[in-house]
Design a protein around this motif. Structure first.
Motif, PDB file in Angstrom:
ATOM      1  N   MET A   1      -2.260   9.889 -12.949  1.00 25.18           N
ATOM      2  CA  MET A   1      -2.445   8.858 -12.407  1.00 25.18           C
ATOM      3  C   MET A   1      -1.412   8.059 -12.595  1.00 25.18           C
ATOM      4  SD  MET A   1      -5.375   7.952 -10.887  1.00 25.18           S
ATOM      5  CE  MET A   1      -6.356   6.740  -9.625  1.00 25.18           C
ATOM      6  N   THR A   2      -1.108   6.951 -13.885  1.00 25.01           N
ATOM      7  CA  THR A   2      -0.551   6.083 -12.954  1.00 25.01           C
ATOM      8  C   THR A   2       0.572   5.752 -13.215  1.00 25.01           C
ATOM      9  OG1 THR A   2      -1.009   5.136 -15.642  1.00 25.01           O
ATOM     10  CG2 THR A   2       0.783   4.534 -15.229  1.00 25.01           C
ATOM     11  N   ARG A   3       1.389   7.312 -12.926  1.00 20.22           N
ATOM     12  CA  ARG A   3       2.396   7.221 -11.843  1.00 20.22           C
ATOM     13  C   ARG A   3       2.746   7.550 -10.304  1.00 20.22           C
ATOM     14  NH1 ARG A   3       6.391  11.877 -13.296  1.00 20.22           N
ATOM     15  NH2 ARG A   3       7.692  11.007 -11.781  1.00 20.22           N
ATOM     16  N   THR A   4       1.987   7.877 -10.021  1.00 24.77           N
ATOM     17  CA  THR A   4       0.800   7.697  -9.042  1.00 24.77           C
ATOM     18  C   THR A   4       0.336   6.459  -7.804  1.00 24.77           C
ATOM     19  OG1 THR A   4       0.474  10.457  -8.842  1.00 24.77           O
ATOM     20  CG2 THR A   4      -0.813   9.003  -6.993  1.00 24.77           C
ATOM     21  N   LEU A   5      -0.410   6.091  -8.886  1.00 26.54           N
ATOM     22  CA  LEU A   5      -0.350   4.550  -8.659  1.00 26.54           C
ATOM     23  C   LEU A   5       0.419   3.497  -8.479  1.00 26.54           C
ATOM     24  CD1 LEU A   5      -2.553   2.216  -8.244  1.00 26.54           C
ATOM     25  CD2 LEU A   5      -3.084   1.769 -10.606  1.00 26.54           C
ATOM     26  N   ALA A   6       1.951   3.791  -9.628  1.00 28.75           N
ATOM     27  CA  ALA A   6       3.315   3.073  -9.353  1.00 28.75           C
ATOM     28  C   ALA A   6       3.416   3.412  -8.536  1.00 28.75           C
ATOM     29  CB  ALA A   6       3.003   2.947 -10.436  1.00 28.75           C
ATOM     30  N   LEU A   7       3.152   4.328  -7.999  1.00 29.65           N
ATOM     31  CA  LEU A   7       4.923   5.336  -6.409  1.00 29.65           C
ATOM     32  C   LEU A   7       3.398   4.033  -5.202  1.00 29.65           C
ATOM     33  CD1 LEU A   7       6.718   6.498  -5.018  1.00 29.65           C
ATOM     34  CD2 LEU A   7       5.113   8.161  -4.964  1.00 29.65           C
ATOM     35  N   VAL A   8       2.164   4.545  -5.467  1.00 27.09           N
ATOM     36  CA  VAL A   8       1.757   3.752  -3.704  1.00 27.09           C
ATOM     37  C   VAL A   8       2.655   2.342  -4.117  1.00 27.09           C
ATOM     38  CG1 VAL A   8      -0.954   3.608  -3.386  1.00 27.09           C
ATOM     39  CG2 VAL A   8       0.100   5.555  -4.096  1.00 27.09           C
ATOM     40  N   ALA A   9       1.953   1.035  -4.964  1.00 28.23           N
ATOM     41  CA  ALA A   9       2.116  -0.091  -4.778  1.00 28.23           C
ATOM     42  C   ALA A   9       3.485   0.054  -4.538  1.00 28.23           C
ATOM     43  CB  ALA A   9       1.544  -0.632  -6.474  1.00 28.23           C
ATOM     44  N   THR A  10       4.493   0.353  -5.102  1.00 30.81           N
ATOM     45  CA  THR A  10       6.132   0.428  -4.870  1.00 30.81           C
ATOM     46  C   THR A  10       6.073   0.653  -3.745  1.00 30.81           C
ATOM     47  OG1 THR A  10       6.230   0.977  -6.710  1.00 30.81           O
ATOM     48  CG2 THR A  10       8.155   1.344  -5.207  1.00 30.81           C
ATOM     49  N   LEU A  11       5.624   1.417  -2.952  1.00 29.39           N
ATOM     50  CA  LEU A  11       6.182   1.936  -1.057  1.00 29.39           C
ATOM     51  C   LEU A  11       4.824   0.865  -0.527  1.00 29.39           C
ATOM     52  CD1 LEU A  11       5.396   5.855  -1.313  1.00 29.39           C
ATOM     53  CD2 LEU A  11       7.190   3.820  -1.028  1.00 29.39           C
ATOM     54  N   ALA A  12       3.810   0.423  -1.305  1.00 29.29           N
ATOM     55  CA  ALA A  12       3.060  -0.566  -0.582  1.00 29.29           C
ATOM     56  C   ALA A  12       4.332  -1.997  -0.206  1.00 29.29           C
ATOM     57  CB  ALA A  12       2.205  -1.374  -0.757  1.00 29.29           C
ATOM     58  N   GLY A  13       4.835  -1.953  -1.993  1.00 29.49           N
ATOM     59  CA  GLY A  13       5.675  -3.440  -1.792  1.00 29.49           C
ATOM     60  C   GLY A  13       7.270  -3.372  -0.936  1.00 29.49           C
ATOM     61  N   VAL A  14       7.606  -2.161  -1.187  1.00 29.15           N
ATOM     62  CA  VAL A  14       8.951  -2.109   0.399  1.00 29.15           C
ATOM     63  C   VAL A  14       7.820  -2.315   2.115  1.00 29.15           C
ATOM     64  CG1 VAL A  14      10.178  -0.423   1.576  1.00 29.15           C
ATOM     65  CG2 VAL A  14      10.340  -0.295  -1.251  1.00 29.15           C
ATOM     66  N   ALA A  15       6.876  -1.827   2.328  1.00 32.41           N
ATOM     67  CA  ALA A  15       6.726  -1.599   3.619  1.00 32.41           C
ATOM     68  C   ALA A  15       6.006  -2.620   3.874  1.00 32.41           C
ATOM     69  CB  ALA A  15       4.774  -0.426   3.984  1.00 32.41           C
ATOM     70  N   LEU A  16       5.967  -3.879   2.968  1.00 31.51           N
ATOM     71  CA  LEU A  16       5.824  -5.645   3.360  1.00 31.51           C
ATOM     72  C   LEU A  16       6.780  -6.647   3.496  1.00 31.51           C
ATOM     73  CD1 LEU A  16       2.683  -6.134   0.664  1.00 31.51           C
ATOM     74  CD2 LEU A  16       2.650  -6.749   3.483  1.00 31.51           C
ATOM     75  N   LEU A  17       8.007  -5.527   3.065  1.00 23.89           N
ATOM     76  CA  LEU A  17       9.437  -5.870   2.681  1.00 23.89           C
ATOM     77  C   LEU A  17       9.788  -6.160   3.904  1.00 23.89           C
ATOM     78  CD1 LEU A  17      10.457  -5.798  -0.950  1.00 23.89           C
ATOM     79  CD2 LEU A  17      10.581  -8.050   0.211  1.00 23.89           C
ATOM     80  N   VAL A  18       9.576  -4.812   3.985  1.00 22.58           N
ATOM     81  CA  VAL A  18      10.420  -4.360   5.622  1.00 22.58           C
ATOM     82  C   VAL A  18       9.246  -5.039   6.917  1.00 22.58           C
ATOM     83  CG1 VAL A  18      10.493  -2.419   7.013  1.00 22.58           C
ATOM     84  CG2 VAL A  18      11.143  -1.859   4.980  1.00 22.58           C
ATOM     85  N   ARG A  19       8.037  -5.002   6.517  1.00 20.60           N
ATOM     86  CA  ARG A  19       7.450  -6.117   7.592  1.00 20.60           C
ATOM     87  C   ARG A  19       8.138  -7.536   7.658  1.00 20.60           C
ATOM     88  NH1 ARG A  19       1.463  -7.512   7.904  1.00 20.60           N
ATOM     89  NH2 ARG A  19       1.386  -7.830   9.735  1.00 20.60           N
ATOM     90  N   SER A  20       8.356  -8.110   6.803  1.00 23.55           N
ATOM     91  CA  SER A  20       8.484  -9.174   6.778  1.00 23.55           C
ATOM     92  C   SER A  20      10.239  -9.375   7.332  1.00 23.55           C
ATOM     93  CB  SER A  20       8.486 -10.023   5.586  1.00 23.55           C
ATOM     94  OG  SER A  20       9.048  -9.716   4.294  1.00 23.55           O
ATOM     95  N   ALA A  21      11.420  -8.828   6.774  1.00 24.82           N
ATOM     96  CA  ALA A  21      11.433  -9.023   7.242  1.00 24.82           C
ATOM     97  C   ALA A  21      12.388  -8.169   8.843  1.00 24.82           C
ATOM     98  CB  ALA A  21      13.335  -7.567   7.206  1.00 24.82           C
TER      99      ALA A  21
END
Length: 68
Positions: A1-21
């Motif tokens: 569960m913790t790994r899944t949450l960390a993966l989702v948070a990482t993907l969301a962060g990457v998506a926000l970085l790509v969007r802002s860039a």
């Protein structure tokens, strides 16, 4: 569960970085921005003072010109 949450948070962060860039801003972004001054207006006012000029130059800033 913790790994899944960390993966989702990482993907969301990457998506926000790509969007802002990749987000465009400025005159080429489709916003109608014109240079300040009555000579740049479609329908300029008959009278134009220094206060009008400072207000036009500061738009769309949230603070009014400091000369009020």
């Amino acid at each position: 569960m913790t790994r899944t949450l960390a993966l989702v948070a990482t993907l969301a962060g990457v998506a926000l970085l790509v969007r802002s860039a990749t987000r465009r801003s400025g005159p080429g972004a489709g916003d109608a921005i014109r240079p300040a001054g009555p000579d740049q207006m479609r329908d300029p006012p008959p009278d134009w003072s220094d206060i009008d000029e400072r207000g036009d130059e500061s738009f769309p800033a949230s603070d009014p010109p400091g000369t009020y």
